[in-house]
Design a protein around this motif. Structure first.
Motif, PDB file in Angstrom:
ATOM      1  N   PRO A 116      15.621  49.737  13.867  1.00 48.45           N
ATOM      2  CA  PRO A 116      15.372  50.966  13.159  1.00 48.45           C
ATOM      3  C   PRO A 116      14.870  52.302  13.968  1.00 48.45           C
ATOM      4  O   PRO A 116      15.051  53.324  13.433  1.00 48.45           O
ATOM      5  CB  PRO A 116      14.255  50.442  12.177  1.00 48.45           C
ATOM      6  N   SER A 117      14.557  52.121  15.164  1.00 49.01           N
ATOM      7  CA  SER A 117      14.037  53.189  16.073  1.00 49.01           C
ATOM      8  C   SER A 117      15.441  53.713  16.672  1.00 49.01           C
ATOM      9  O   SER A 117      15.167  54.825  17.655  1.00 49.01           O
ATOM     10  CB  SER A 117      12.916  52.859  16.662  1.00 49.01           C
ATOM     11  N   ALA A 118      16.652  53.270  16.465  1.00 48.88           N
ATOM     12  CA  ALA A 118      17.672  53.688  17.525  1.00 48.88           C
ATOM     13  C   ALA A 118      17.976  55.136  17.129  1.00 48.88           C
ATOM     14  O   ALA A 118      18.034  55.488  15.634  1.00 48.88           O
ATOM     15  CB  ALA A 118      18.861  52.667  17.072  1.00 48.88           C
ATOM     16  N   ARG A 119      18.528  55.968  18.070  1.00 49.90           N
ATOM     17  CA  ARG A 119      18.854  57.422  17.673  1.00 49.90           C
ATOM     18  C   ARG A 119      20.194  57.186  17.983  1.00 49.90           C
ATOM     19  O   ARG A 119      20.819  56.373  18.867  1.00 49.90           O
ATOM     20  CB  ARG A 119      18.163  58.157  18.722  1.00 49.90           C
ATOM     21  N   ARG A 167      18.278  56.351  25.695  1.00 50.55           N
ATOM     22  CA  ARG A 167      17.090  55.299  26.024  1.00 50.55           C
ATOM     23  C   ARG A 167      18.092  54.043  25.475  1.00 50.55           C
ATOM     24  O   ARG A 167      18.865  53.976  24.720  1.00 50.55           O
ATOM     25  CB  ARG A 167      15.942  55.431  25.051  1.00 50.55           C
ATOM     26  N   ALA A 168      17.529  52.733  26.039  1.00 50.44           N
ATOM     27  CA  ALA A 168      17.827  51.669  25.814  1.00 50.44           C
ATOM     28  C   ALA A 168      17.797  51.452  24.425  1.00 50.44           C
ATOM     29  O   ALA A 168      16.703  51.617  23.626  1.00 50.44           O
ATOM     30  CB  ALA A 168      17.162  50.575  26.451  1.00 50.44           C
ATOM     31  N   GLY A 169      18.947  50.791  23.708  1.00 56.19           N
ATOM     32  CA  GLY A 169      18.670  50.517  22.224  1.00 56.19           C
ATOM     33  C   GLY A 169      19.426  51.786  21.292  1.00 56.19           C
ATOM     34  O   GLY A 169      19.368  51.441  20.150  1.00 56.19           O
ATOM     35  N   ASP A 170      19.309  52.853  22.015  1.00 58.20           N
ATOM     36  CA  ASP A 170      20.182  53.979  21.347  1.00 58.20           C
ATOM     37  C   ASP A 170      21.843  53.700  21.102  1.00 58.20           C
ATOM     38  O   ASP A 170      22.264  52.665  21.715  1.00 58.20           O
ATOM     39  CB  ASP A 170      20.115  55.358  22.259  1.00 58.20           C
ATOM     40  N   VAL A 171      22.417  54.589  20.339  1.00 60.43           N
ATOM     41  CA  VAL A 171      23.836  54.226  19.995  1.00 60.43           C
ATOM     42  C   VAL A 171      24.512  55.800  20.292  1.00 60.43           C
ATOM     43  O   VAL A 171      23.994  57.093  20.101  1.00 60.43           O
ATOM     44  CB  VAL A 171      24.074  53.962  18.720  1.00 60.43           C
ATOM     45  N   LEU A 197      27.931  54.589  32.491  1.00 59.29           N
ATOM     46  CA  LEU A 197      26.419  55.273  31.864  1.00 59.29           C
ATOM     47  C   LEU A 197      25.699  54.521  30.961  1.00 59.29           C
ATOM     48  O   LEU A 197      24.772  54.295  30.907  1.00 59.29           O
ATOM     49  CB  LEU A 197      26.467  56.692  31.419  1.00 59.29           C
ATOM     50  N   VAL A 198      26.544  54.137  29.851  1.00 57.18           N
ATOM     51  CA  VAL A 198      25.991  53.293  28.581  1.00 57.18           C
ATOM     52  C   VAL A 198      25.452  52.148  29.083  1.00 57.18           C
ATOM     53  O   VAL A 198      24.514  51.637  28.588  1.00 57.18           O
ATOM     54  CB  VAL A 198      26.997  53.307  27.389  1.00 57.18           C
ATOM     55  N   ASN A 199      26.215  51.416  29.829  1.00 58.35           N
ATOM     56  CA  ASN A 199      25.834  49.914  30.530  1.00 58.35           C
ATOM     57  C   ASN A 199      24.570  50.265  31.374  1.00 58.35           C
ATOM     58  O   ASN A 199      23.603  49.475  31.254  1.00 58.35           O
ATOM     59  CB  ASN A 199      26.789  49.547  31.334  1.00 58.35           C
ATOM     60  N   ALA A 200      24.536  51.180  32.212  1.00 65.52           N
ATOM     61  CA  ALA A 200      23.238  51.583  32.780  1.00 65.52           C
ATOM     62  C   ALA A 200      22.016  51.651  32.001  1.00 65.52           C
ATOM     63  O   ALA A 200      20.822  51.458  32.386  1.00 65.52           O
ATOM     64  CB  ALA A 200      23.235  52.665  34.005  1.00 65.52           C
ATOM     65  N   LYS A 201      22.068  52.443  30.892  1.00 61.36           N
ATOM     66  CA  LYS A 201      21.059  52.712  30.049  1.00 61.36           C
ATOM     67  C   LYS A 201      20.683  51.816  28.973  1.00 61.36           C
ATOM     68  O   LYS A 201      19.780  51.851  28.248  1.00 61.36           O
ATOM     69  CB  LYS A 201      21.523  54.052  29.133  1.00 61.36           C
ATOM     70  N   GLY A 202      21.698  50.875  28.681  1.00 56.69           N
ATOM     71  CA  GLY A 202      21.452  49.760  27.903  1.00 56.69           C
ATOM     72  C   GLY A 202      21.690  50.367  26.403  1.00 56.69           C
ATOM     73  O   GLY A 202      21.101  50.021  25.439  1.00 56.69           O
TER      74      GLY A 202
END
Length: 394
Positions: A116-119, A167-171, A197-202
């Motif tokens: 629910p907190s994903a941006r 941040r980790a968990g974002d989309v 980049l997305v892999n490094a950021k999670g």
């Protein structure tokens, strides 16, 4: 209760369609609506689709529901078309949806359920309905730079700088090919940099692929999506059949959720089916059935691909013609990017004032940000558009 409702903002593209319809000028040109049209201004039923409908009319014995996820044959055929052998079939959960829009909505719902907190990071600009749905669902949205109006290309440095804030968990929402509304696409190395980049950021990438086959060909247009699917632990993919099969009103789409961790397939598939049940229960079947018939019948598929290639090459020819005509009239290569863009759309980089003058003085209708639908042109109207652009001083 209803007295508490507020007026909702008008859809700008629908309003533009109505204004075009009301314009009495016989030489008016509609470059606003995002629907493919042939040289006669018609959105045709593709030959293979028409033949599949004839076959199905003879074969169909029931109108009973298929299942919450839709017909498995449709999912299998579309996963093959979009992903090829980039990932194993048992790593992909999928549900049929009412069009690509339905797939996008279901993807956002899944994101909200899972985190629910994903941006959601969205390109500036993007398809307006992305932003409208995210706002309606109260999902936090962050824009990242994408289009460079000066060059008509991608502002990749700006894009990567903005995505560095994830941040980790974002989309991050990406366009698989034929970016709408700009027509400007990432290169292969740029896609790889985004994956890294997305892999490094999670971060979880979500791809909206609505125009496969309209850009550089079916396989080439799927290449970036396949890179992401095979290169990231989790990926969401919203695919539309409206354009490349010409079945707009049949509302045919597919949402795919790719998980490299095989143990996640069953729970993900169950959640996708659950979301379908909460929103519309069983997805529509007719368009999905036509797609699966076309993709699994050798003769129909060959004919469909041939017609799709004709559509694609026709739009490329119009791009080349418009770019050349503007070069001839202006004496510069300012609009050379039009020939480099792919898909139905290009963003010309014109001001809203210039766009309004084109409408008022020349009967040329385009979206206020100067996005044009290349398929709204033909060989005879390209010179008129180019001349009008020069006359208004663009």
């Amino acid at each position: 209760m209803f007295e508490h409702l507020n007026e909702q903002p008008k859809d700008k593209i629908l309003a533009l369609m109505q204004a075009f319809k009301d314009d009495p000028r016989e030489d008016k040109i509609d470059l606003g609506v995002g629907v493919y049209k042939n040289a006669e201004g018609v959105t045709p039923i593709m030959r293979a689709v028409k033949q599949a409908e004839r076959q199905w009319w003879e074969q169909e014995t029931t109108k009973a529901y298929t299942g919450l996820a839709g017909d498995p044959a449709f999912s299998d055929a579309m996963i093959g078309l979009v992903l090829g052998d980039a990932v194993a079939r048992d790593q992909v959960a999928a549900v049929a949806t009412p069009g690509g829009t339905g797939a996008v909505r279901q993807a956002f719902d899944l994101i909200r359920m899972a985190n629910p907190s994903a941006r959601v990071f969205v390109s500036d600009p993007t398809w307006p309905n992305h932003l409208s749905i995210l706002k309606h669902m109260a999902i936090e949205t962050v824009m990242y730079r994408y289009f460079d109006a000066e060059s008509g290309g991608v502002d990749f440095a700006g894009m990567m700088e903005d995505l560095g804030q994830m941040r980790a968990g974002d989309v991050v929402l990406l366009h698989g090919c034929c970016h709408n509304p700009t027509g400007a696409n990432l290169t292969g190395p740029e896609w790889q940099a985004v994956i890294d980049l997305v892999n490094a950021k999670g971060v979880v990438p979500m791809i909206d692929i609505a125009y496969q086959g309209f850009g550089d060909g079916l396989e080439a247009d799927a290449a970036a999506t396949r890179m992401v699917a095979s290169g990231c632990p989790e990926v969401l993919i919203a695919a539309s059949c409206s354009k490349n099969f010409g079945i707009y009103r049949e509302r045919t789409g597919l949402l795919m959720a790719v998980a490299q961790e095989r143990g996640l397939h069953a729970v993900t598939q169950g959640n996708l089916a659950y979301l379908n049940r909460q929103n519309y229960s069983f997805p529509p079947d007719h368009g999905a059935r036509m797609v699966s018939l076309v993709l699994t019948d050798d003769a129909l598929r060959v004919d469909w691909q041939a017609e799709l290639e004709d559509v694609r090459n026709g739009m490329l020819a119009l791009r080349e013609q418009l770019s050349s005509e503007l070069r001839r009239l202006s004496g510069s290569d300012r609009y050379g990017f039009i020939a480099q863009h792919r898909g139905m759309f290009s963003r010309l980089g014109l001001s809203p004032e210039i766009v309004e003058r084109l409408r008022a003085e020349h009967g040329i209708y385009m979206v206020g940000d100067s996005r044009i639908n290349i398929a709204g042109l033909n060989r005879d109207t390209v010179p008129k558009l180019a001349q009008a652009i020069i006359e208004v001083g663009a």
